[in-house]
Enzyme design. Sequence first.
Site, mmCIF file in Angstrom:
data_model
loop_
_atom_site.group_PDB
_atom_site.id
_atom_site.type_symbol
_atom_site.label_atom_id
_atom_site.label_comp_id
_atom_site.label_asym_id
_atom_site.label_seq_id
_atom_site.Cartn_x
_atom_site.Cartn_y
_atom_site.Cartn_z
ATOM 1 N N GLU A 240 -1.759 15.996 -0.252
ATOM 2 C CA GLU A 240 -0.500 16.365 -0.913
ATOM 3 C C GLU A 240 0.415 15.151 -1.041
ATOM 4 O O GLU A 240 1.083 14.969 -2.057
ATOM 5 C CB GLU A 240 0.191 17.488 -0.135
ATOM 6 C CG GLU A 240 -0.544 18.807 -0.221
ATOM 7 C CD GLU A 240 0.073 19.915 0.621
ATOM 8 O OE1 GLU A 240 1.130 19.693 1.250
ATOM 9 O OE2 GLU A 240 -0.524 21.014 0.641
ATOM 10 N N TRP A 241 0.444 14.307 -0.007
ATOM 11 C CA TRP A 241 1.309 13.123 -0.062
ATOM 12 C C TRP A 241 0.774 12.078 -1.028
ATOM 13 O O TRP A 241 1.551 11.379 -1.660
ATOM 14 C CB TRP A 241 1.497 12.538 1.339
ATOM 15 C CG TRP A 241 2.523 13.292 2.144
ATOM 16 C CD1 TRP A 241 3.025 14.538 1.885
ATOM 17 C CD2 TRP A 241 3.161 12.839 3.328
ATOM 18 N NE1 TRP A 241 3.929 14.890 2.849
ATOM 19 C CE2 TRP A 241 4.033 13.860 3.747
ATOM 20 C CE3 TRP A 241 3.061 11.687 4.099
ATOM 21 C CZ2 TRP A 241 4.822 13.752 4.890
ATOM 22 C CZ3 TRP A 241 3.837 11.578 5.235
ATOM 23 C CH2 TRP A 241 4.716 12.603 5.617
ATOM 24 N N GLU B 227 -5.834 4.890 9.749
ATOM 25 C CA GLU B 227 -5.205 4.102 8.684
ATOM 26 C C GLU B 227 -4.274 3.067 9.286
ATOM 27 O O GLU B 227 -3.761 3.253 10.393
ATOM 28 C CB GLU B 227 -4.445 5.020 7.709
ATOM 29 C CG GLU B 227 -3.804 4.302 6.538
ATOM 30 C CD GLU B 227 -4.765 3.538 5.618
ATOM 31 O OE1 GLU B 227 -5.466 2.618 6.093
ATOM 32 O OE2 GLU B 227 -4.782 3.852 4.408
ATOM 33 N N ARG C 3 -13.499 7.036 1.705
ATOM 34 C CA ARG C 3 -12.082 7.321 1.886
ATOM 35 C C ARG C 3 -11.918 8.833 1.832
ATOM 36 O O ARG C 3 -12.630 9.524 1.091
ATOM 37 C CB ARG C 3 -11.266 6.676 0.761
ATOM 38 C CG ARG C 3 -9.781 6.964 0.883
ATOM 39 C CD ARG C 3 -9.003 6.410 -0.286
ATOM 40 N NE ARG C 3 -7.589 6.728 -0.119
ATOM 41 C CZ ARG C 3 -6.678 6.565 -1.053
ATOM 42 N NH1 ARG C 3 -7.020 6.098 -2.236
ATOM 43 N NH2 ARG C 3 -5.431 6.879 -0.818
ATOM 44 N N HIS C 4 -10.954 9.353 2.579
ATOM 45 C CA HIS C 4 -10.663 10.791 2.540
ATOM 46 C C HIS C 4 -10.277 11.227 1.128
ATOM 47 O O HIS C 4 -9.874 10.422 0.287
ATOM 48 C CB HIS C 4 -9.531 11.132 3.516
ATOM 49 C CG HIS C 4 -8.245 10.451 3.180
ATOM 50 N ND1 HIS C 4 -7.411 10.881 2.163
ATOM 51 C CD2 HIS C 4 -7.660 9.358 3.707
ATOM 52 C CE1 HIS C 4 -6.366 10.094 2.095
ATOM 53 N NE2 HIS C 4 -6.483 9.149 3.015
ATOM 54 N N GLY C 5 -10.362 12.529 0.885
ATOM 55 C CA GLY C 5 -9.964 13.089 -0.396
ATOM 56 C C GLY C 5 -8.445 13.068 -0.574
ATOM 57 O O GLY C 5 -7.686 12.821 0.369
ATOM 58 N N ARG D 113 -6.665 14.208 7.741
ATOM 59 C CA ARG D 113 -7.175 14.140 6.365
ATOM 60 C C ARG D 113 -8.590 13.556 6.303
ATOM 61 O O ARG D 113 -9.417 13.997 5.511
ATOM 62 C CB ARG D 113 -6.213 13.369 5.461
ATOM 63 C CG ARG D 113 -5.933 11.930 5.854
ATOM 64 C CD ARG D 113 -4.717 11.402 5.070
ATOM 65 N NE ARG D 113 -4.435 10.003 5.290
ATOM 66 C CZ ARG D 113 -3.623 9.530 6.242
ATOM 67 N NH1 ARG D 113 -3.026 10.380 7.083
ATOM 68 N NH2 ARG D 113 -3.388 8.231 6.333
ATOM 69 N N GLY E 52 -7.815 4.616 2.770
ATOM 70 C CA GLY E 52 -7.853 3.636 1.687
ATOM 71 C C GLY E 52 -7.782 2.190 2.133
ATOM 72 O O GLY E 52 -8.635 1.368 1.777
ATOM 73 N N ILE E 53 -6.774 1.840 2.914
ATOM 74 C CA ILE E 53 -6.593 0.447 3.311
ATOM 75 C C ILE E 53 -7.605 0.068 4.390
ATOM 76 O O ILE E 53 -8.202 -1.013 4.340
ATOM 77 C CB ILE E 53 -5.141 0.197 3.777
ATOM 78 C CG1 ILE E 53 -4.156 0.540 2.651
ATOM 79 C CG2 ILE E 53 -4.964 -1.251 4.223
ATOM 80 C CD1 ILE E 53 -4.385 -0.191 1.337
ATOM 81 N N ASP F 53 -1.161 1.163 10.353
ATOM 82 C CA ASP F 53 0.178 1.658 10.725
ATOM 83 C C ASP F 53 1.201 0.983 9.816
ATOM 84 O O ASP F 53 1.246 -0.247 9.736
ATOM 85 C CB ASP F 53 0.447 1.320 12.194
ATOM 86 C CG ASP F 53 1.732 1.921 12.724
ATOM 87 O OD1 ASP F 53 2.631 2.250 11.919
ATOM 88 O OD2 ASP F 53 1.846 2.043 13.946
#
Length: 193
Positions: free
Chosen positions: A18-19, A89, A13-15, A65, A153-154, A91
């Site tokens: 900010e969100w 990711e 998963r990406h790091g 990301r 993540g998902i 939608d």
Amino acid sequence: MSSNSFPELYVLRHGETEWNAAGRMQGRLNSPLTAKGIDQARTQRRILEAVDLTGFEIVSSPQTRALHTAVEIFAPSAAQIRTDPLLCEVDIGDWQGRLRAELTVEGDAKMTVDGPLAFYEQAKGGEGFGALRRRCDMFLQSLKGPAVLVTHGITSRMLRVVALGLPMDGMVDLPGGQGVVFHISNGAHAVLQ
């Protein structure tokens, strides 16, 4: 295709973005990695440096990301990174850009370390888990050999569900998190830290 017939996979998963830190839903929108997110990508690099990746294809979601994470991991080795929109990711339609605290879901939230899965399944105008599973299956079926996948993540959870031959509810029981590497080989799943 059975779970044992998929090639060996390392799924990342990406790091942190900010969100992520602000509790804001991203979906197909993008937010830059935080300093912590860059450190998590570098941790993933150190984990993968201990693995022989000879013959592995590196494939990233084209979303900023994930691609930034892939570059942080693989730039020092000058490895070629291919992007594939099938790794984007899920939608989440009208819920993209919204704060999690503003959203409500019906029934079981299906809590995980990465938050409630119901946010992604119940998002108005979103893709939903059935369509995501078909997309992940299509991607995995297209692989010609072992691969390192940098995604979200998902989507990471769904790729692992498909690769392991689990039912949809298996997403709840799979570990999540950032800065780790998920390894799938011969139907077995491990978390590398």
